[in-house]
Write an enzyme that holds these catalytic residues in place. Sequence first.
Site, PDB file in Angstrom:
ATOM      1  N   HIS A 192       1.127  -1.464   0.457  1.00  0.00           N
ATOM      2  CA  HIS A 192       0.471   0.219  -0.389  1.00  0.00           C
ATOM      3  C   HIS A 192       1.276   1.156  -0.394  1.00  0.00           C
ATOM      4  CE1 HIS A 192      -3.406   2.684   1.010  1.00  0.00           C
ATOM      5  NE2 HIS A 192      -3.936   1.925   1.085  1.00  0.00           N
ATOM      6  N   GLU A 201      -0.105   1.203  -5.827  1.00  0.00           N
ATOM      7  CA  GLU A 201       0.160  -0.339  -5.456  1.00  0.00           C
ATOM      8  C   GLU A 201      -0.208  -1.145  -5.911  1.00  0.00           C
ATOM      9  OE1 GLU A 201      -3.549   0.397  -2.199  1.00  0.00           O
ATOM     10  OE2 GLU A 201      -3.653   2.651  -2.795  1.00  0.00           O
TER      11      GLU A 201
END
Length: 317
Positions: free
Chosen positions: A187, A292
């Site tokens: 992330h 991500e």
Amino acid sequence: MERAKKPAAIPVSPIQPTSTPQVSISDDSSRVTASLPTGDRVVVLLYGATVISWNSANGKENLFLSSKASLDGSKAVRGGIPLVFPVFGPPKPDHATSRLPQHGFARISRWEYLGKSSSESSSLPNTKGDASVKLDFGLSDSMLDSRTWDCSFNLTYSVTLSQDALETSLVVRNTGPSNYDFQVLFHSYLAVDDVTKTTIAGLEEAAFIDKTQGAKKVEPAREPISITSETDRVYTLPSDQAITVAEGGTQRYEITRDMLSDVVVWNPWVEKAKSMADFGPEDGYKGMLCVEAGSVSVWSTLDAGDTWEGGQRIRTL
């Protein structure tokens, strides 16, 4: 009386900067910091094995970290590179991960620092430093506080710092007697100067799921992506397709992936940023862009005794 002949001064060799990567652990054992002779630096919080800072040799920060982020282990870190495993988003009620928190447990568990390995840069003059350092972190099912996921596993997470680049990779080992499904995502909160002047190239030919429109499937944009409102998209494309992020027409990051066929693009924009208690400053959405790398659009199945490995490399340009 002045002496006619003074003893010659002893020459003092100038202090040479170290030619080897340096690794240190904080006094409270909460984080690990690694640096290169070039000045590149990375900091990893043991809570979640979360990368919370990555500086280039010139000192420029490449990751966004919320000014309100919790770094005391009380909740997942808002910013840096949280690791999502074994589920992306809210778990489905009919799945084996149904009792897990959103984005799983990896980002909210205390990991063990396993050690480092490094390569030294050349000591020859006029040569570009090629030193690198790899930090390894481990997490297994026996280390979890509760059995909310009835699966046996061993995770090894590696963070590799080299000049102008950062790699993150995860090895998942199924140490149990039966197979299980999982998802994984790095992330990454990339730091940008102004998201409204930032574009993403490499995703033009990929269809995507738009989560701001009820997970509607949208056809390829056929042009670089600009961020002009709340954005939450899941793109699926071959893992050998590089992605570049540019600011004002100048490329800043290149992202390459291994065994990760999805890319999530996220920015909370104005209202969503205001609604998150741990997001700051209020206009911080302008200085960040999540790109991500992961495998989240489908489940990966890992058989008993087998191993899965995937990763990403972010390079500054």
